[in-house]
Design a protein around this motif. Structure first.
Motif, short mmCIF file in Angstrom:
data_model
loop_
_atom_site.label_atom_id
_atom_site.label_comp_id
_atom_site.label_asym_id
_atom_site.label_seq_id
_atom_site.Cartn_x
_atom_site.Cartn_y
_atom_site.Cartn_z
N VAL A 84 22.90 10.18 -45.01
CA VAL A 84 22.32 8.84 -44.97
C VAL A 84 20.94 8.84 -44.33
CG1 VAL A 84 22.59 6.53 -43.96
CG2 VAL A 84 24.56 7.67 -45.00
N THR A 85 20.78 9.60 -43.23
CA THR A 85 19.53 9.56 -42.48
C THR A 85 18.46 10.50 -43.04
OG1 THR A 85 20.40 11.20 -40.91
CG2 THR A 85 20.69 8.86 -40.37
N LEU A 86 18.87 11.66 -43.53
CA LEU A 86 17.90 12.66 -43.98
C LEU A 86 17.84 12.83 -45.49
CD1 LEU A 86 18.60 15.47 -41.31
CD2 LEU A 86 16.86 13.67 -41.25
N GLY A 87 18.89 12.40 -46.19
CA GLY A 87 18.91 12.55 -47.63
C GLY A 87 19.71 13.76 -48.06
N TYR A 88 20.16 13.74 -49.29
CA TYR A 88 21.03 14.80 -49.80
C TYR A 88 20.31 16.14 -49.89
CZ TYR A 88 23.96 17.43 -53.05
OH TYR A 88 24.73 18.40 -53.63
N ASP A 89 19.01 16.13 -50.18
CA ASP A 89 18.27 17.38 -50.40
C ASP A 89 17.75 18.01 -49.12
OD1 ASP A 89 18.63 17.26 -53.16
OD2 ASP A 89 16.88 15.97 -53.42
N ASP A 90 17.91 17.37 -47.98
CA ASP A 90 17.44 17.94 -46.73
C ASP A 90 18.22 19.21 -46.41
OD1 ASP A 90 15.78 17.30 -44.10
OD2 ASP A 90 17.77 17.97 -43.46
N VAL A 91 17.57 20.17 -45.75
CA VAL A 91 18.20 21.45 -45.47
C VAL A 91 19.43 21.30 -44.58
CG1 VAL A 91 16.72 21.97 -43.47
CG2 VAL A 91 17.76 23.85 -44.77
N PHE A 92 19.40 20.37 -43.64
CA PHE A 92 20.56 20.19 -42.76
C PHE A 92 21.76 19.64 -43.54
CE2 PHE A 92 17.21 20.31 -39.57
CZ PHE A 92 17.78 21.12 -38.60
N THR A 93 21.50 18.70 -44.43
CA THR A 93 22.58 18.17 -45.27
C THR A 93 23.14 19.26 -46.17
OG1 THR A 93 21.46 16.02 -45.29
CG2 THR A 93 23.21 16.36 -46.90
N GLN A 94 22.26 20.07 -46.74
CA GLN A 94 22.71 21.14 -47.62
C GLN A 94 23.53 22.18 -46.85
OE1 GLN A 94 22.22 21.46 -51.12
NE2 GLN A 94 21.78 19.30 -50.77
N ILE A 95 23.09 22.51 -45.65
CA ILE A 95 23.84 23.47 -44.82
C ILE A 95 25.21 22.91 -44.48
CG2 ILE A 95 23.93 24.48 -42.49
CD1 ILE A 95 20.88 24.91 -42.74
N GLY A 96 25.26 21.64 -44.08
CA GLY A 96 26.54 21.03 -43.74
C GLY A 96 27.50 20.99 -44.91
N LEU A 97 27.01 20.62 -46.08
CA LEU A 97 27.87 20.51 -47.26
C LEU A 97 28.30 21.89 -47.76
CD1 LEU A 97 25.99 17.69 -49.23
CD2 LEU A 97 28.19 17.51 -48.04
N PHE A 98 27.36 22.85 -47.77
CA PHE A 98 27.69 24.17 -48.28
C PHE A 98 28.76 24.86 -47.43
CE2 PHE A 98 26.80 28.81 -48.19
CZ PHE A 98 27.22 29.10 -49.47
N PHE A 99 28.58 24.83 -46.12
CA PHE A 99 29.54 25.52 -45.27
C PHE A 99 30.85 24.74 -45.12
CE2 PHE A 99 25.59 27.66 -43.81
CZ PHE A 99 25.95 28.93 -44.24
N SER A 100 30.82 23.45 -45.37
CA SER A 100 32.07 22.70 -45.45
C SER A 100 32.87 23.14 -46.66
CB SER A 100 31.79 21.18 -45.53
OG SER A 100 31.33 20.68 -44.31
N LYS A 101 32.17 23.32 -47.78
CA LYS A 101 32.84 23.82 -48.98
C LYS A 101 33.36 25.23 -48.75
CE LYS A 101 30.24 24.81 -52.52
NZ LYS A 101 29.39 24.66 -53.75
N LEU A 102 32.55 26.04 -48.09
CA LEU A 102 32.96 27.42 -47.81
C LEU A 102 34.21 27.46 -46.93
CD1 LEU A 102 31.44 30.03 -48.74
CD2 LEU A 102 30.72 30.28 -46.36
N ALA A 103 34.34 26.47 -46.04
CA ALA A 103 35.46 26.46 -45.10
C ALA A 103 36.81 26.34 -45.80
CB ALA A 103 35.29 25.32 -44.10
N VAL A 104 36.82 25.77 -46.99
CA VAL A 104 38.09 25.61 -47.70
C VAL A 104 38.28 26.69 -48.78
CG1 VAL A 104 38.11 23.14 -47.32
CG2 VAL A 104 37.11 24.01 -49.41
#
Length: 484
Positions: free
Chosen positions: A266-286
């Motif tokens: 919401v604050t940085l946008g979907y394409d921001d590196v922090f959002t991408q890192i959070g989403l990618f490693f969340s997916k990796l966690a499962v």
């Protein structure tokens, strides 16, 4: 534990040695092991947790089963089986599980968090040094040698897990199919794992004896251990499975996992590196079924080729960091996140961005691990001897061998050659090295490390240490130029 706080086993009752408090009274969890004593033991295990999951599980077994005698062999192995079914690092989840058995949620939190903390701090320091002084000759020399040792470690892991999982033609076929799917056709890792699990579930109806390779443990429970006495005596009230408890766990841990991701998006946008890192490693966690090695190829492919956070050689450097520091091997996610944010820091200082990304990658990787344990552990007995789970896990483990072989070849090509291209033809992709860029020194170091580990059974840490020293010597003598 002080001698005054333990009972002495008699010769005719060898399994009745259990921790006893000074007043001999049971605590609220139905045993006599104090929380302070448990914290000290978990910290000791965390500091000694080198050597990957096999070494970490061995340390826990020696301390918890043999030395402290807190849990029986059969219950320890049963808990390990459950953790093997879950995505994520099985050693860290095993510590969380046993900590939860001992002292409820706070015990699981302390055991699981301490297991991660030493490695997190170590890799954070190494990441800062790596990013700030990567061009320094000494740093290049150090990681030049470590890369060769890491390649040998990965190959050894392929062989070790292959011997355990590939017991018949079905399992060999699954491993081969998984390797071809990823190596030649770049089939997504999650699809490979899900397909293997489905084949295992169907295969148990066709040939249950050969599809159920990983079997449960039916060793009789040892009632003399503190945890076993608590469970068998009906005093483990905190382990009872109820719908209310499950909903409470979900209400706490799902927001802890997803709230940071929503805030970032919401604050940085979907394409921001922090959002991408959070989403990618969340997916990796499962998706980390079968341990960290099984998902490294997928992580490397995405981090290097898709997101551009790392160069191929840097992924090996990060794995070397994780191999030489205490804690789970999957902690390499921290290094990947650090480098991704360091190079795309936006308005932040690069080092500040890297540190924040390290915390974020670690958070979304390990919060799910606590969720799986706290939610599923009360139902763990229902998985005991379950043929469907055993068949699915057997097939997934066989597929993981193929995935790891792909990882080993990917690493080997990038260790042996300075330049590697990816050629796509007829729907396939092939790694094509530039033969003139061959690095004989790297090949010799990797071969020596492999022989030392496989033939002479030299430990992982000595091999990495010697390889690092030889890498430094090579750089000092030849300036890092390939020897042809």
């Amino acid at each position: 534990m002080p001698e005054s706080s333990r009972s002495t086993p008699s010769p005719d009752r060898p399994h009745q040695d259990t921790a006893v408090s000074s007043d001999g009274n049971l605590n609220e969890f139905g045993h006599q092991i104090s929380f302070g004593e448990a914290v000290r033991v978990w910290l000791r295990i965390a500091i000694l947790s080198f050597g990957g999951p096999a070494g970490q599980i061995a340390v826990m077994h020696r301390i918890l089963v043999d030395e402290k005698r807190w849990v029986s062999e059969s219950r320890f192995l049963h808990a390990l089986n459950y953790c093997m079914v879950l995505p994520g690092p099985e050693a860290q989840q095993l510590a969380t599980y046993i900590g939860w058995l001992l002292h409820g949620v706070k015990g699981g939190l302390v055991a699981g968090s301490l297991f991660v903390l030493p490695g997190f701090l170590s890799i954070l320091v190494l990441s800062v040094l790596y990013a700030g002084f990567q061009e320094a000759t000494l740093v290049q020399a150090l990681f030049f040698g470590i890369k060769a040792a890491v390649l040998a470690i990965v190959i050894q892991a392929v062989i070790r897990i292959g011997k355990r999982a590939l017991k018949n033609a079905y399992m060999y076929a699954l491993a081969a199919a998984a390797f071809i799917a990823i190596f030649l056709f770049a089939v997504p890792f999650p699809l490979v794992i899900l397909t293997a699990a489905l084949i295992g579930l169907l295969g148990r109806h066709v040939d249950p004896e050969r599809f159920v390779v990983i079997k449960g443990h039916d060793t009789p429970e040892d009632a003399g251990r503190a945890i076993d006495a608590m469970m068998d005596g009906g005093t483990a009230h905190h382990t009872r499975a109820t719908r209310k408890r499950a909903l409470k766990v979900l209400a706490v841990w799902l927001p802890l996992w997803f709230t940071p991701l929503v805030v970032l998006a919401v604050t940085l946008g979907y394409d921001d590196v922090f959002t991408q890192i959070g989403l990618f490693f969340s997916k990796l966690a499962v998706l980390t079924f079968g341990g960290a090695y099984s998902v490294l190829a997928y992580m490397a492919q995405e981090a290097v080729q898709n997101y551009g956070w790392l160069a191929p050689g840097e992924m090996l450097d990060g794995l070397g960091m994780a191999e030489t520091t205490p804690g789970p091997l999957i902690q390499v996610v921290q290094f990947v996140g650090f480098m991704g944010a360091f190079r795309d820091s936006g308005p932040l200082d690069p080092f500040t961005a890297g540190i924040l990304a390290s915390v974020l990658a670690t958070w979304v990787t390990f919060i799910p691990c606590f969720l799986w344990i706290f939610l599923g552990a009360p139902y763990v007995e229902k998985l005991r001897g379950n043929q469907a789970v055993s068949a699915a896990l057997s097939a997934v483990t066989a597929a993981v061998v193929g995935v790891m072989l792909n990882l080993a070849i990917w690493f080997a090509v990038h260790v042996a050659f300075g330049e590697v291209d990816t050629v796509r033809t007829f729907g396939m992709q092939l790694l094509v090295p530039t033969w003139g860029s061959v690095q004989i020194a790297s090949v010799v170091l990797a071969l020596g490390a492999f022989i030392a580990m496989l033939r002479f059974k030299v430990g992982m840490l000595p091999v990495i240490f010697v390889s690092a020293l030889l890498g430094i010597v090579y750089y000092l003598l030849f300036g890092g130029a390939p020897i042809l």
